[in-house]
Design an enzyme around this catalytic site. Structure first.
Site, PDB file in Angstrom:
ATOM      1  N   GLY A  12      -7.012 -40.338   1.325  1.00  0.00           N
ATOM      2  CA  GLY A  12      -6.817 -39.255   2.301  1.00  0.00           C
ATOM      3  C   GLY A  12      -7.195 -39.670   3.706  1.00  0.00           C
ATOM      4  N   ASP A  17     -10.171 -35.282   8.048  1.00  0.00           N
ATOM      5  CA  ASP A  17     -11.494 -35.860   7.774  1.00  0.00           C
ATOM      6  C   ASP A  17     -11.428 -37.376   7.674  1.00  0.00           C
ATOM      7  N   ASP A  67      -1.377 -43.683  -4.374  1.00  0.00           N
ATOM      8  CA  ASP A  67      -1.273 -42.231  -4.554  1.00  0.00           C
ATOM      9  C   ASP A  67      -2.227 -41.832  -5.676  1.00  0.00           C
ATOM     10  N   TYR A 104       1.414 -29.510  -9.272  1.00  0.00           N
ATOM     11  CA  TYR A 104       1.243 -30.690  -8.418  1.00  0.00           C
ATOM     12  C   TYR A 104      -0.186 -30.709  -7.853  1.00  0.00           C
ATOM     13  N   SER A 138     -15.351 -28.284  -2.412  1.00  0.00           N
ATOM     14  CA  SER A 138     -14.999 -27.273  -1.407  1.00  0.00           C
ATOM     15  C   SER A 138     -15.700 -25.942  -1.634  1.00  0.00           C
ATOM     16  N   GLU A 140     -14.289 -23.275  -1.355  1.00  0.00           N
ATOM     17  CA  GLU A 140     -13.326 -22.419  -2.071  1.00  0.00           C
ATOM     18  C   GLU A 140     -13.725 -22.242  -3.532  1.00  0.00           C
ATOM     19  N   TYR A 161      -5.727 -24.338  -6.112  1.00  0.00           N
ATOM     20  CA  TYR A 161      -6.472 -25.378  -5.384  1.00  0.00           C
ATOM     21  C   TYR A 161      -7.945 -25.339  -5.783  1.00  0.00           C
ATOM     22  N   LYS A 165     -10.329 -28.024  -7.720  1.00  0.00           N
ATOM     23  CA  LYS A 165     -11.545 -28.605  -7.114  1.00  0.00           C
ATOM     24  C   LYS A 165     -12.749 -28.424  -8.045  1.00  0.00           C
ATOM     25  N   HIS A 191     -14.083 -26.810   7.926  1.00  0.00           N
ATOM     26  CA  HIS A 191     -14.404 -27.540   9.158  1.00  0.00           C
ATOM     27  C   HIS A 191     -13.110 -27.917   9.864  1.00  0.00           C
ATOM     28  N   ARG A 196      -7.017 -30.786  13.130  1.00  0.00           N
ATOM     29  CA  ARG A 196      -6.764 -29.951  11.959  1.00  0.00           C
ATOM     30  C   ARG A 196      -5.257 -29.779  11.779  1.00  0.00           C
TER      31      ARG A 196
HETATM   32  P1  NAP Z   1      -5.973 -32.900   5.041  1.00  0.00           P
HETATM   33  O1  NAP Z   1      -5.995 -33.011   6.525  1.00  0.00           O
HETATM   34  O2  NAP Z   1      -5.004 -31.980   4.378  1.00  0.00           O
HETATM   35  O3  NAP Z   1      -5.748 -34.394   4.477  1.00  0.00           O
HETATM   36  C1  NAP Z   1      -5.463 -34.600   3.122  1.00  0.00           C
HETATM   37  C2  NAP Z   1      -5.250 -36.090   2.898  1.00  0.00           C
HETATM   38  O4  NAP Z   1      -4.917 -36.288   1.515  1.00  0.00           O
HETATM   39  C3  NAP Z   1      -4.087 -36.693   3.701  1.00  0.00           C
HETATM   40  O5  NAP Z   1      -4.423 -37.999   4.068  1.00  0.00           O
HETATM   41  C4  NAP Z   1      -2.954 -36.710   2.677  1.00  0.00           C
HETATM   42  O6  NAP Z   1      -1.972 -37.696   2.942  1.00  0.00           O
HETATM   43  C5  NAP Z   1      -3.753 -37.075   1.435  1.00  0.00           C
HETATM   44  N1  NAP Z   1      -3.027 -36.797   0.201  1.00  0.00           N
HETATM   45  C6  NAP Z   1      -2.283 -35.707  -0.122  1.00  0.00           C
HETATM   46  N2  NAP Z   1      -1.750 -35.849  -1.341  1.00  0.00           N
HETATM   47  C7  NAP Z   1      -2.145 -37.063  -1.803  1.00  0.00           C
HETATM   48  C8  NAP Z   1      -1.886 -37.797  -2.977  1.00  0.00           C
HETATM   49  N3  NAP Z   1      -1.078 -37.321  -3.941  1.00  0.00           N
HETATM   50  N4  NAP Z   1      -2.462 -39.005  -3.125  1.00  0.00           N
HETATM   51  C9  NAP Z   1      -3.256 -39.520  -2.140  1.00  0.00           C
HETATM   52  N5  NAP Z   1      -3.509 -38.883  -0.992  1.00  0.00           N
HETATM   53  C10 NAP Z   1      -2.970 -37.664  -0.829  1.00  0.00           C
HETATM   54  O7  NAP Z   1      -7.418 -32.525   4.473  1.00  0.00           O
HETATM   55  P2  NAP Z   1      -8.843 -32.583   5.214  1.00  0.00           P
HETATM   56  O8  NAP Z   1      -9.056 -31.308   5.939  1.00  0.00           O
HETATM   57  O9  NAP Z   1      -8.977 -33.876   5.903  1.00  0.00           O
HETATM   58  O10 NAP Z   1      -9.821 -32.528   3.944  1.00  0.00           O
HETATM   59  C11 NAP Z   1     -10.271 -33.710   3.293  1.00  0.00           C
HETATM   60  C12 NAP Z   1     -10.713 -33.379   1.876  1.00  0.00           C
HETATM   61  O11 NAP Z   1     -11.771 -32.431   1.917  1.00  0.00           O
HETATM   62  C13 NAP Z   1      -9.641 -32.754   0.984  1.00  0.00           C
HETATM   63  O12 NAP Z   1      -9.882 -33.185  -0.332  1.00  0.00           O
HETATM   64  C14 NAP Z   1      -9.894 -31.282   1.096  1.00  0.00           C
HETATM   65  O13 NAP Z   1      -9.402 -30.610  -0.047  1.00  0.00           O
HETATM   66  C15 NAP Z   1     -11.403 -31.254   1.190  1.00  0.00           C
HETATM   67  N6  NAP Z   1     -12.017 -30.145   1.916  1.00  0.00           N
HETATM   68  C16 NAP Z   1     -11.598 -29.840   3.171  1.00  0.00           C
HETATM   69  C17 NAP Z   1     -12.250 -28.846   3.875  1.00  0.00           C
HETATM   70  C18 NAP Z   1     -11.862 -28.502   5.291  1.00  0.00           C
HETATM   71  O14 NAP Z   1     -12.244 -27.424   5.758  1.00  0.00           O
HETATM   72  N7  NAP Z   1     -11.145 -29.356   5.993  1.00  0.00           N
HETATM   73  C19 NAP Z   1     -13.342 -28.166   3.296  1.00  0.00           C
HETATM   74  C20 NAP Z   1     -13.744 -28.534   2.009  1.00  0.00           C
HETATM   75  C21 NAP Z   1     -13.089 -29.538   1.336  1.00  0.00           C
HETATM   76  P3  NAP Z   1      -0.681 -37.372   3.887  1.00  0.00           P
HETATM   77  O15 NAP Z   1      -1.165 -37.521   5.304  1.00  0.00           O
HETATM   78  O16 NAP Z   1       0.280 -38.409   3.460  1.00  0.00           O
HETATM   79  O17 NAP Z   1      -0.248 -35.971   3.572  1.00  0.00           O
HETATM   80  O1  F7E Z   2      -7.322 -19.923   5.778  1.00  0.00           O
HETATM   81  C1  F7E Z   2      -6.470 -16.417   6.422  1.00  0.00           C
HETATM   82  C2  F7E Z   2      -6.372 -16.925   4.995  1.00  0.00           C
HETATM   83  O2  F7E Z   2      -5.773 -21.837   5.397  1.00  0.00           O
HETATM   84  C3  F7E Z   2      -8.491 -19.266   6.222  1.00  0.00           C
HETATM   85  C4  F7E Z   2      -8.848 -25.755   3.462  1.00  0.00           C
HETATM   86  O3  F7E Z   2      -9.273 -26.820   4.282  1.00  0.00           O
HETATM   87  O4  F7E Z   2     -10.900 -24.569   3.819  1.00  0.00           O
HETATM   88  C5  F7E Z   2      -9.487 -24.475   3.938  1.00  0.00           C
HETATM   89  O5  F7E Z   2      -8.991 -23.396   3.156  1.00  0.00           O
HETATM   90  C6  F7E Z   2      -8.333 -17.762   6.097  1.00  0.00           C
HETATM   91  C7  F7E Z   2      -7.808 -17.311   4.723  1.00  0.00           C
HETATM   92  O6  F7E Z   2      -8.300 -22.142   5.183  1.00  0.00           O
HETATM   93  C8  F7E Z   2      -3.212 -16.939   7.943  1.00  0.00           C
HETATM   94  O7  F7E Z   2      -5.845 -15.917   4.131  1.00  0.00           O
HETATM   95  C9  F7E Z   2      -4.641 -15.316   7.750  1.00  0.00           C
HETATM   96  O8  F7E Z   2      -8.541 -16.198   4.295  1.00  0.00           O
HETATM   97  O9  F7E Z   2      -7.312 -21.859   7.399  1.00  0.00           O
HETATM   98  P1  F7E Z   2      -7.089 -21.489   5.998  1.00  0.00           P
HETATM   99  P2  F7E Z   2      -8.865 -21.909   3.705  1.00  0.00           P
HETATM  100  O10 F7E Z   2      -7.907 -21.216   2.827  1.00  0.00           O
HETATM  101  O11 F7E Z   2     -10.206 -21.298   3.867  1.00  0.00           O
HETATM  102  C10 F7E Z   2     -11.379 -24.793   2.481  1.00  0.00           C
HETATM  103  C11 F7E Z   2     -12.879 -24.917   2.548  1.00  0.00           C
HETATM  104  C12 F7E Z   2     -10.710 -25.931   1.808  1.00  0.00           C
HETATM  105  O12 F7E Z   2     -11.288 -26.594   0.968  1.00  0.00           O
HETATM  106  C13 F7E Z   2      -9.238 -26.052   2.008  1.00  0.00           C
HETATM  107  O13 F7E Z   2      -8.795 -27.380   1.705  1.00  0.00           O
HETATM  108  O14 F7E Z   2      -7.355 -17.339   7.044  1.00  0.00           O
HETATM  109  N1  F7E Z   2      -5.186 -16.392   7.129  1.00  0.00           N
HETATM  110  N2  F7E Z   2      -3.438 -15.620   8.250  1.00  0.00           N
HETATM  111  C14 F7E Z   2      -4.326 -17.415   7.244  1.00  0.00           C
HETATM  112  N3  F7E Z   2      -4.412 -18.703   6.811  1.00  0.00           N
HETATM  113  C15 F7E Z   2      -3.373 -19.516   7.086  1.00  0.00           C
HETATM  114  N4  F7E Z   2      -3.436 -20.812   6.690  1.00  0.00           N
HETATM  115  N5  F7E Z   2      -2.255 -19.087   7.752  1.00  0.00           N
HETATM  116  C16 F7E Z   2      -2.117 -17.805   8.207  1.00  0.00           C
HETATM  117  O15 F7E Z   2      -1.104 -17.440   8.809  1.00  0.00           O
END
Ligand code: NAP
Ligand code: F7E
Length: 353
Positions: A12, A17, A67, A104, A138, A140, A161, A165, A191, A196
């Site tokens: 990733g 991140d 992958d 998936y 996460s 979540e 999702y 996790k 974060h 983002r």
């Molecule tokens: P992100 O921006 O969506 O990046 C996801 C990464 O995973 C990308 O590099 C993507 O590649 C890669 N990926 C997707 N499908 C894959 C596959 N089949 N095999 C290998 N790599 C694959 O996510 P992020 O915000 O950086 O988050 C990083 C990790 O922390 C994730 O596991 C996410 O679920 C977890 N997480 C995120 C948050 C948050 O708030 N950001 C909070 C808690 C946990 P491509 O660029 O090719 O799509």
């Molecule tokens: O939604 C509401 C939506 O998609 C936040 C991922 O990084 O953090 C992320 O998941 C809130 C939700 O983040 C829209 O319903 C309203 O309540 O930005 P989000 P998420 O679902 O919290 C966790 C920690 C992860 O692990 C995940 O990988 O916002 N919301 N209207 C919306 N959300 C989106 N995306 N789009 C809207 O139009």
């Protein structure tokens, strides 16, 4: 004697991140290896500034095609890279999308983690090297459990999702207990940053604010405005990932700011930065609601503060301002392109995200 560089492998690496963590580890003197997916268009925008031609002797960042759905390639990458630390950040990370693509998502997020842990286990078996692994868990996973959520809070996942996790979390715990592997779960709350993905709500909002200010867009379509999230800065959170792998023992840690805001408050702040009133621009699109929602996440990161010395540097207001300023600059550049006859795609508003 010259100490050899530590080597890290990041799945990733092209994500938000992955880019921050690569910068962080390179600055610490690591050799960084990342797994990237083959795609028909380049997907390395977030790390291009770090990349050098691998023939250049100063190159410290190396990319490998792979992958999480392909166990054979994970094994080969482990053998080729011989990492000291593995950071498993790869995921189909969009909660709403996981309802559209549940199988998936389970394959990449849940079973993908299992495949990687197997590859790490086998590599440790043949090399005897004490590889340390970070698993991106996460907030979540807590789902409906009321805030504040900590390492002691039970899980109640609310999306494919989040269920995936939880499976990955327990694979990590099981491999730690069964095989004595150093595997740590970082349970990170939301974060954000200017890097983002544009279909997550914070970035979707700040992109729209910039474009509305520049006259490129008028409406922003959103779903549930009443959800609360604990939004921190991604740059602060990747430091916690590294600290977790430097600890004497593997463990599980919540990483969060301890403060939550609703999507509505996020709108107040973001539109307010440029003196705009969001009520004139935001419309609700029911297709953006989730079949089951997570209402309120606010984390208690006191264990990480005590055991890792981790702390928040960027607060909510500064984070939102940083993102709005970045996206205003981007919108100005888009406007200048449009004014000069180039076509500018406004994809964010149309995506089902
Ligand atoms: P992100 O921006 O969506 O990046 C996801 C990464 O995973 C990308 O590099 C993507 O590649 C890669 N990926 C997707 N499908 C894959 C596959 N089949 N095999 C290998 N790599 C694959 O996510 P992020 O915000 O950086 O988050 C990083 C990790 O922390 C994730 O596991 C996410 O679920 C977890 N997480 C995120 C948050 C948050 O708030 N950001 C909070 C808690 C946990 P491509 O660029 O090719 O799509
Ligand atoms: O939604 C509401 C939506 O998609 C936040 C991922 O990084 O953090 C992320 O998941 C809130 C939700 O983040 C829209 O319903 C309203 O309540 O930005 P989000 P998420 O679902 O919290 C966790 C920690 C992860 O692990 C995940 O990988 O916002 N919301 N209207 C919306 N959300 C989106 N995306 N789009 C809207 O139009």
């Amino acid at each position: 004697m010259k100490a050899t560089k530590k080597r890290a492998l990041i799945t990733g690496i092209t994500g938000q991140d992955g880019a921050f963590l690569s910068e962080f580890l390179l600055a610490k003197g690591y050799e960084v290896h990342g797994m990237i997916r083959r795609s028909s268009t380049f997907n390395t925008d977030r790390i291009d500034h770090l990349y050098r031609d691998p023939h250049d002797p100063s190159a410290q960042l190396f990319l490998h095609y792979g992958d999480l759905v392909d166990g054979g390639c994970l094994r080969r990458i482990m053998e080729r890279v011989q990492p000291d630390e593995v950071y498993n950040l790869g995921a189909q990370s969009h909660v709403r999308v996981s309802f559209e693509q549940p199988e998936y998502t389970a394959d990449v997020v849940g079973t993908g983690t299992l495949r990687l842990l197997e590859a790490v286990r086998d590599y440790i078996g043949v090399s005897g090297k004490p590889v340390r692994t970070y698993q991106a868990s996460s907030s979540e996973m807590f789902g409906t459990m009321p805030p504040p959520q900590s390492e002691r809070t039970p899980f109640y996942p609310r999306s494919p999702y989040a269920v995936s996790k939880v499976a990955a979390y327990y694979y990590a715990v099981n491999y730690r207990e069964a095989y004595g592997m150093f595997i740590t779960n970082g349970i990170l709350f939301n974060h954000e940053s200017p890097r983002r993905g544009e279909t997550f709500v914070t970035r979707k909002i700040t992109r729209a604010v910039g474009r509305i200010h520049c006259g490129l867009q008028d409406k922003l379509y959103l779903g549930n405005l009443d959800a609360y999230r604990d939004w921190g800065f991604a740059g602060d959170f990747v430091e916690a990932m590294w600290l977790m792998l430097q600890a004497p023992e593997p463990d599980d840690f919540v990483i969060a700011t301890g403060e939550s805001h609703s999507v509505r408050e996020m709108l107040d702040h973001a539109f307010g930065c440029l003196g705009l009133d969001w009520r004139a621009h935001v419309e609700i699109d029911p297709r953006l609601f989730r079949p089951s929602e997570v209402d309120h996440l606010r984390g208690d990161a006191s264990k990480a503060a005590k055991k890792l010395g981790w702390k928040v540097n960027v607060g909510f207001a500064d984070l939102v301002r940083m993102m709005v300023e970045h996206d205003l600059d981007l919108a100005r550049r888009e406007k200048s392109l449009r004014d000069n006859g180039f076509k500018v795609a406004l994809r964010g508003n149309h995506a089902q995200g």
